[in-house]
Motif scaffolding. Structure first.
Motif, PDB file in Angstrom:
ATOM      1  N   ILE A 178       0.876  -1.228   0.132  1.00 39.82           N
ATOM      2  CA  ILE A 178      -0.318   0.032  -0.397  1.00 39.82           C
ATOM      3  C   ILE A 178       1.292   1.179  -0.166  1.00 39.82           C
ATOM      4  N   ARG A 179       0.624   2.350  -0.292  1.00 38.78           N
ATOM      5  CA  ARG A 179       1.106   3.743  -0.764  1.00 38.78           C
ATOM      6  C   ARG A 179       0.983   4.679   0.530  1.00 38.78           C
ATOM      7  N   ARG A 180      -0.290   4.218   1.438  1.00 43.36           N
ATOM      8  CA  ARG A 180      -0.985   5.162   2.359  1.00 43.36           C
ATOM      9  C   ARG A 180      -0.882   4.816   3.452  1.00 43.36           C
ATOM     10  N   LEU A 181      -1.274   5.278   5.122  1.00 43.81           N
ATOM     11  CA  LEU A 181      -1.552   4.668   6.244  1.00 43.81           C
ATOM     12  C   LEU A 181      -2.077   5.539   6.974  1.00 43.81           C
ATOM     13  N   PRO A 182      -3.427   5.784   6.799  1.00 43.85           N
ATOM     14  CA  PRO A 182      -4.171   6.800   8.863  1.00 43.85           C
ATOM     15  C   PRO A 182      -3.510   5.594   9.439  1.00 43.85           C
ATOM     16  N   VAL A 183      -2.948   7.723  10.201  1.00 46.36           N
ATOM     17  CA  VAL A 183      -2.968   7.414  11.096  1.00 46.36           C
ATOM     18  C   VAL A 183      -3.358   7.432  12.502  1.00 46.36           C
ATOM     19  N   VAL A 184      -3.907   6.541  13.198  1.00 46.49           N
ATOM     20  CA  VAL A 184      -5.277   6.640  14.462  1.00 46.49           C
ATOM     21  C   VAL A 184      -4.945   6.651  15.728  1.00 46.49           C
ATOM     22  N   ASP A 185      -5.121   7.032  16.768  1.00 41.87           N
ATOM     23  CA  ASP A 185      -4.545   7.530  18.543  1.00 41.87           C
ATOM     24  C   ASP A 185      -5.765   7.274  18.703  1.00 41.87           C
ATOM     25  N   GLN A 186      -5.881   5.938  19.637  1.00 44.50           N
ATOM     26  CA  GLN A 186      -6.922   5.373  20.928  1.00 44.50           C
ATOM     27  C   GLN A 186      -8.553   5.804  20.086  1.00 44.50           C
ATOM     28  N   GLY A 187      -8.439   5.001  18.647  1.00 50.57           N
ATOM     29  CA  GLY A 187      -9.589   5.242  18.055  1.00 50.57           C
ATOM     30  C   GLY A 187      -9.841   6.308  16.696  1.00 50.57           C
ATOM     31  N   GLU A 188      -9.290   7.556  17.483  1.00 51.28           N
ATOM     32  CA  GLU A 188      -9.815   8.381  16.238  1.00 51.28           C
ATOM     33  C   GLU A 188      -7.941   8.265  15.691  1.00 51.28           C
ATOM     34  N   LEU A 189      -8.631   9.670  14.034  1.00 52.30           N
ATOM     35  CA  LEU A 189      -7.763   9.250  13.873  1.00 52.30           C
ATOM     36  C   LEU A 189      -7.098  10.711  13.445  1.00 52.30           C
ATOM     37  N   VAL A 190      -5.574  10.777  13.446  1.00 55.88           N
ATOM     38  CA  VAL A 190      -4.900  11.840  13.897  1.00 55.88           C
ATOM     39  C   VAL A 190      -4.223  12.358  12.831  1.00 55.88           C
ATOM     40  N   GLY A 191      -4.342  11.121  11.902  1.00 58.38           N
ATOM     41  CA  GLY A 191      -3.146  12.369  10.806  1.00 58.38           C
ATOM     42  C   GLY A 191      -2.727  11.181   9.051  1.00 58.38           C
ATOM     43  N   ILE A 192      -2.368  11.674   8.897  1.00 59.06           N
ATOM     44  CA  ILE A 192      -1.960  10.403   7.545  1.00 59.06           C
ATOM     45  C   ILE A 192      -0.152  10.588   6.629  1.00 59.06           C
ATOM     46  N   VAL A 193      -0.197   9.276   6.364  1.00 59.02           N
ATOM     47  CA  VAL A 193       1.475   9.141   5.704  1.00 59.02           C
ATOM     48  C   VAL A 193       1.422   8.270   4.778  1.00 59.02           C
ATOM     49  N   THR A 194       1.997   9.206   3.519  1.00 57.80           N
ATOM     50  CA  THR A 194       1.837   8.328   2.274  1.00 57.80           C
ATOM     51  C   THR A 194       3.542   8.070   2.031  1.00 57.80           C
ATOM     52  N   TYR A 195       3.799   7.025   1.158  1.00 55.71           N
ATOM     53  CA  TYR A 195       5.134   6.751   0.602  1.00 55.71           C
ATOM     54  C   TYR A 195       5.799   7.751   0.164  1.00 55.71           C
ATOM     55  N   ASN A 196       5.341   8.713  -0.123  1.00 57.67           N
ATOM     56  CA  ASN A 196       5.903   9.997  -0.599  1.00 57.67           C
ATOM     57  C   ASN A 196       6.690  10.904   0.828  1.00 57.67           C
ATOM     58  N   ASP A 197       5.700  10.825   1.360  1.00 58.77           N
ATOM     59  CA  ASP A 197       5.731  11.189   3.039  1.00 58.77           C
ATOM     60  C   ASP A 197       7.371  10.498   3.280  1.00 58.77           C
ATOM     61  N   LEU A 198       7.048   9.302   3.196  1.00 63.72           N
ATOM     62  CA  LEU A 198       8.749   8.295   3.838  1.00 63.72           C
ATOM     63  C   LEU A 198       9.450   8.714   2.938  1.00 63.72           C
ATOM     64  N   LEU A 199       9.561   8.449   1.752  1.00 70.72           N
ATOM     65  CA  LEU A 199      10.685   9.145   0.880  1.00 70.72           C
ATOM     66  C   LEU A 199      11.126  10.263   1.217  1.00 70.72           C
ATOM     67  N   GLY A 229     -16.771   9.118  13.405  1.00 67.38           N
ATOM     68  CA  GLY A 229     -15.774   8.985  14.435  1.00 67.38           C
ATOM     69  C   GLY A 229     -14.581   7.838  13.389  1.00 67.38           C
ATOM     70  N   SER A 230     -14.859   6.822  13.381  1.00 66.41           N
ATOM     71  CA  SER A 230     -14.158   6.128  12.902  1.00 66.41           C
ATOM     72  C   SER A 230     -13.895   5.282  11.756  1.00 66.41           C
ATOM     73  N   VAL A 231     -12.300   4.776  11.782  1.00 73.22           N
ATOM     74  CA  VAL A 231     -11.804   4.820  10.079  1.00 73.22           C
ATOM     75  C   VAL A 231     -12.658   3.403  10.190  1.00 73.22           C
ATOM     76  N   VAL A 232     -13.459   3.800   8.596  1.00 75.60           N
ATOM     77  CA  VAL A 232     -13.853   2.367   8.534  1.00 75.60           C
ATOM     78  C   VAL A 232     -13.800   1.317   6.594  1.00 75.60           C
ATOM     79  N   GLY A 233     -13.144   2.720   6.079  1.00 75.90           N
ATOM     80  CA  GLY A 233     -12.733   2.116   5.006  1.00 75.90           C
ATOM     81  C   GLY A 233     -11.498   3.345   4.087  1.00 75.90           C
ATOM     82  N   ILE A 234     -10.983   3.021   2.780  1.00 78.79           N
ATOM     83  CA  ILE A 234     -10.278   4.200   2.435  1.00 78.79           C
ATOM     84  C   ILE A 234     -10.423   3.955   0.835  1.00 78.79           C
ATOM     85  N   ILE A 235     -10.851   4.799   0.674  1.00 78.16           N
ATOM     86  CA  ILE A 235     -11.105   4.999  -1.284  1.00 78.16           C
ATOM     87  C   ILE A 235     -10.328   5.537  -1.935  1.00 78.16           C
ATOM     88  N   THR A 236      -9.090   5.252  -3.233  1.00 76.68           N
ATOM     89  CA  THR A 236      -7.680   5.117  -3.040  1.00 76.68           C
ATOM     90  C   THR A 236      -8.185   5.975  -5.118  1.00 76.68           C
TER      91      THR A 236
END
Length: 225
Positions: A32-53, A115-122
Protein backbone atom coordinates in the motif's frame (compact mmCIF):
# COMPACT_ATOMS: atom_id res chain seq x y z
CA UNK A 1 -22.61 4.04 -6.80
CA UNK A 2 -21.40 5.15 -3.38
CA UNK A 3 -17.98 5.21 -1.74
CA UNK A 4 -19.03 2.32 0.55
CA UNK A 5 -19.54 0.14 -2.55
CA UNK A 6 -15.91 0.38 -3.66
CA UNK A 7 -13.81 1.33 -0.65
CA UNK A 8 -11.29 -1.08 0.84
CA UNK A 9 -12.64 -2.17 4.21
CA UNK A 10 -9.55 -3.95 5.56
CA UNK A 11 -7.71 -0.72 6.31
CA UNK A 12 -4.18 -0.94 7.66
CA UNK A 13 -3.67 1.82 10.25
CA UNK A 14 -0.79 2.74 12.54
CA UNK A 15 -0.41 4.75 15.74
CA UNK A 16 1.61 7.98 15.60
CA UNK A 17 4.36 6.38 17.68
CA UNK A 18 5.39 4.04 14.83
CA UNK A 19 8.84 4.81 13.46
CA UNK A 20 9.48 5.70 9.84
CA UNK A 21 11.34 2.42 9.33
CA UNK A 22 8.40 0.46 10.73
CA UNK A 23 5.96 2.39 8.53
CA UNK A 24 8.09 1.66 5.46
CA UNK A 25 8.08 -2.04 6.30
CA UNK A 26 4.29 -2.09 6.79
CA UNK A 27 3.71 -0.38 3.43
CA UNK A 28 6.10 -2.73 1.69
CA UNK A 29 4.59 -5.90 3.18
CA UNK A 30 0.98 -4.74 2.70
CA UNK A 31 1.67 -3.31 -0.78
CA UNK A 32 0.00 0.00 0.00
CA UNK A 33 1.05 3.63 -0.42
CA UNK A 34 -0.76 5.37 2.44
CA UNK A 35 -1.43 4.69 6.12
CA UNK A 36 -4.07 6.43 8.22
CA UNK A 37 -2.65 7.30 11.63
CA UNK A 38 -5.02 6.42 14.46
CA UNK A 39 -4.50 7.10 18.17
CA UNK A 40 -7.03 5.71 20.66
CA UNK A 41 -9.56 5.11 17.90
CA UNK A 42 -9.33 8.66 16.50
CA UNK A 43 -7.88 9.58 13.11
CA UNK A 44 -5.06 12.04 13.81
CA UNK A 45 -3.17 12.03 10.52
CA UNK A 46 -2.12 10.20 7.39
CA UNK A 47 1.30 9.28 6.04
CA UNK A 48 2.06 8.39 2.43
CA UNK A 49 4.87 6.60 0.66
CA UNK A 50 6.13 9.94 -0.66
CA UNK A 51 6.17 11.36 2.87
CA UNK A 52 8.46 8.52 3.92
CA UNK A 53 10.74 9.07 0.94
CA UNK A 54 11.03 12.78 1.66
CA UNK A 55 11.83 12.05 5.30
CA UNK A 56 14.70 9.76 4.35
CA UNK A 57 18.09 11.49 4.13
CA UNK A 58 19.47 12.25 0.66
CA UNK A 59 21.92 9.83 -0.95
CA UNK A 60 24.36 12.74 -1.05
CA UNK A 61 24.63 12.77 2.74
CA UNK A 62 27.98 11.99 4.37
CA UNK A 63 26.30 9.85 7.05
CA UNK A 64 27.05 6.14 7.03
CA UNK A 65 24.37 3.54 6.37
CA UNK A 66 24.34 2.65 10.05
CA UNK A 67 23.93 6.30 11.07
CA UNK A 68 21.05 6.69 8.61
CA UNK A 69 19.33 3.59 9.94
CA UNK A 70 19.73 4.87 13.49
CA UNK A 71 18.18 8.24 12.62
CA UNK A 72 15.19 6.67 10.87
CA UNK A 73 14.68 4.24 13.74
CA UNK A 74 14.21 7.21 16.08
CA UNK A 75 11.90 9.34 13.89
CA UNK A 76 8.19 8.62 14.24
CA UNK A 77 5.41 9.22 11.74
CA UNK A 78 4.04 11.89 14.11
CA UNK A 79 6.90 14.09 12.91
CA UNK A 80 6.03 13.88 9.20
CA UNK A 81 2.34 12.94 8.92
CA UNK A 82 -0.32 15.24 7.48
CA UNK A 83 -2.55 16.24 10.37
CA UNK A 84 -5.44 17.97 8.61
CA UNK A 85 -6.73 14.85 6.91
CA UNK A 86 -9.33 15.15 4.17
CA UNK A 87 -11.91 12.40 4.63
CA UNK A 88 -15.27 11.30 3.22
CA UNK A 89 -18.25 9.48 4.74
CA UNK A 90 -19.22 6.13 3.17
CA UNK A 91 -22.50 7.39 1.69
CA UNK A 92 -20.89 9.99 -0.59
CA UNK A 93 -21.33 9.30 -4.35
CA UNK A 94 -18.14 7.88 -5.86
CA UNK A 95 -17.81 10.79 -8.31
CA UNK A 96 -17.78 13.25 -5.40
CA UNK A 97 -14.81 11.41 -3.92
CA UNK A 98 -13.06 11.62 -7.29
CA UNK A 99 -13.70 15.37 -7.43
CA UNK A 100 -12.28 15.85 -3.93
CA UNK A 101 -9.13 13.92 -4.87
CA UNK A 102 -8.70 15.98 -8.03
CA UNK A 103 -9.27 19.29 -6.23
CA UNK A 104 -6.76 18.53 -3.47
CA UNK A 105 -4.35 16.53 -5.68
CA UNK A 106 -4.33 13.50 -3.43
CA UNK A 107 -4.45 9.81 -4.27
CA UNK A 108 -6.65 8.47 -1.49
CA UNK A 109 -9.24 9.35 1.14
CA UNK A 110 -9.87 7.69 4.49
CA UNK A 111 -13.56 6.87 4.88
CA UNK A 112 -14.83 7.93 8.29
CA UNK A 113 -18.16 7.08 9.92
CA UNK A 114 -19.12 8.19 13.43
CA UNK A 115 -15.52 9.19 14.08
CA UNK A 116 -13.98 5.84 13.11
CA UNK A 117 -12.02 4.86 10.02
CA UNK A 118 -14.15 2.26 8.24
CA UNK A 119 -12.39 2.16 4.88
CA UNK A 120 -10.20 3.90 2.36
CA UNK A 121 -10.96 4.88 -1.24
CA UNK A 122 -8.05 5.39 -3.65
CA UNK A 123 -7.43 6.58 -7.19
CA UNK A 124 -7.10 2.92 -8.22
CA UNK A 125 -10.65 2.27 -7.00
CA UNK A 126 -11.88 5.30 -8.95
CA UNK A 127 -10.07 4.13 -12.08
CA UNK A 128 -11.69 0.70 -11.80
CA UNK A 129 -15.12 2.34 -11.56
CA UNK A 130 -14.32 4.43 -14.65
CA UNK A 131 -13.40 1.30 -16.61
CA UNK A 132 -16.56 -0.47 -15.48
CA UNK A 133 -18.86 2.50 -16.10
CA UNK A 134 -17.69 2.85 -19.69
CA UNK A 135 -18.16 -0.89 -20.26
CA UNK A 136 -14.59 -1.45 -21.40
CA UNK A 137 -14.63 -5.10 -20.32
CA UNK A 138 -17.79 -5.76 -22.35
CA UNK A 139 -16.27 -5.24 -25.80
CA UNK A 140 -18.64 -4.10 -28.55
CA UNK A 141 -18.58 -0.83 -30.45
CA UNK A 142 -18.00 2.60 -28.91
CA UNK A 143 -19.79 5.40 -30.77
CA UNK A 144 -19.06 9.05 -30.00
CA UNK A 145 -21.76 11.59 -30.84
CA UNK A 146 -21.86 15.38 -30.83
CA UNK A 147 -25.32 16.35 -29.59
CA UNK A 148 -26.86 19.79 -29.18
CA UNK A 149 -28.05 20.74 -25.72
CA UNK A 150 -31.77 20.35 -26.31
CA UNK A 151 -34.52 18.14 -24.85
CA UNK A 152 -35.27 14.82 -26.54
CA UNK A 153 -32.09 14.42 -28.57
CA UNK A 154 -30.78 11.53 -26.45
CA UNK A 155 -34.15 9.81 -26.83
CA UNK A 156 -33.61 9.92 -30.61
CA UNK A 157 -30.24 8.22 -30.21
CA UNK A 158 -31.56 5.38 -28.05
CA UNK A 159 -34.53 5.01 -30.40
CA UNK A 160 -32.26 4.38 -33.40
CA UNK A 161 -30.28 1.78 -31.47
CA UNK A 162 -33.47 0.08 -30.32
CA UNK A 163 -34.74 -0.11 -33.92
CA UNK A 164 -31.73 -2.30 -34.74
CA UNK A 165 -32.33 -4.63 -31.79
CA UNK A 166 -28.99 -3.85 -30.17
CA UNK A 167 -28.41 -3.49 -26.42
CA UNK A 168 -26.67 -0.45 -24.95
CA UNK A 169 -23.81 -1.59 -22.70
CA UNK A 170 -22.90 1.84 -21.33
CA UNK A 171 -23.56 5.52 -21.89
CA UNK A 172 -21.60 8.55 -20.72
CA UNK A 173 -21.58 12.26 -21.53
CA UNK A 174 -18.71 14.73 -21.69
CA UNK A 175 -18.27 18.36 -22.64
CA UNK A 176 -15.60 20.30 -24.49
CA UNK A 177 -14.48 23.78 -23.50
CA UNK A 178 -15.53 26.35 -26.02
CA UNK A 179 -18.63 24.41 -27.07
CA UNK A 180 -21.15 24.89 -24.24
CA UNK A 181 -24.05 24.31 -26.62
CA UNK A 182 -22.99 20.69 -27.24
CA UNK A 183 -22.49 17.52 -25.24
CA UNK A 184 -20.36 14.61 -26.40
CA UNK A 185 -22.12 11.32 -25.75
CA UNK A 186 -20.23 8.02 -25.78
CA UNK A 187 -22.48 4.99 -26.32
CA UNK A 188 -21.12 1.44 -26.16
CA UNK A 189 -23.36 -1.02 -27.98
CA UNK A 190 -23.35 -4.80 -28.05
CA UNK A 191 -22.26 -5.30 -31.65
CA UNK A 192 -19.07 -5.37 -33.69
CA UNK A 193 -20.86 -4.21 -36.83
CA UNK A 194 -22.39 -0.83 -35.95
CA UNK A 195 -22.44 0.49 -39.53
CA UNK A 196 -26.25 0.38 -39.83
CA UNK A 197 -26.65 2.12 -36.47
CA UNK A 198 -24.23 4.84 -37.56
CA UNK A 199 -26.13 5.27 -40.83
CA UNK A 200 -29.44 5.46 -38.93
CA UNK A 201 -28.07 8.10 -36.58
CA UNK A 202 -26.88 10.21 -39.48
CA UNK A 203 -30.27 9.95 -41.15
CA UNK A 204 -31.65 11.63 -38.02
CA UNK A 205 -29.13 14.45 -38.42
CA UNK A 206 -27.01 13.22 -35.51
CA UNK A 207 -23.27 13.88 -35.81
CA UNK A 208 -21.08 10.78 -35.33
CA UNK A 209 -17.49 11.84 -34.62
CA UNK A 210 -15.76 8.53 -33.81
CA UNK A 211 -16.41 4.78 -33.82
CA UNK A 212 -14.17 2.27 -32.05
CA UNK A 213 -14.58 -1.50 -32.47
CA UNK A 214 -13.36 -3.51 -29.48
CA UNK A 215 -13.64 -7.31 -29.80
CA UNK A 216 -13.24 -9.10 -26.47
CA UNK A 217 -9.69 -10.28 -25.95
CA UNK A 218 -8.41 -8.45 -29.03
CA UNK A 219 -6.97 -5.06 -29.81
CA UNK A 220 -9.58 -2.52 -30.88
CA UNK A 221 -9.56 -0.46 -34.06
CA UNK A 222 -11.16 2.67 -35.49
CA UNK A 223 -14.06 2.37 -37.92
CA UNK A 224 -13.78 5.16 -40.53
CA UNK A 225 -16.73 7.53 -40.21
Amino acid sequence: MLVRDRMSRDVVTIPSSVTILEAQKIMRESRIRRLPVVDQGELVGIVTYNDLLEASPSKATTLSRFELTYLLSKMTVAEIMTRNVITVPPDVPIEEAALIMQKHQIGGLPVVEEGSVVGIITESDIFEVFVETLGLKEGGARITLELPQKPGVLHEVTGVIKEHGINILSLATFYEEGKPEYRYVVVRVNTLTPQEIVAGLREKGITVTHVWIAPLGERGHVLPV
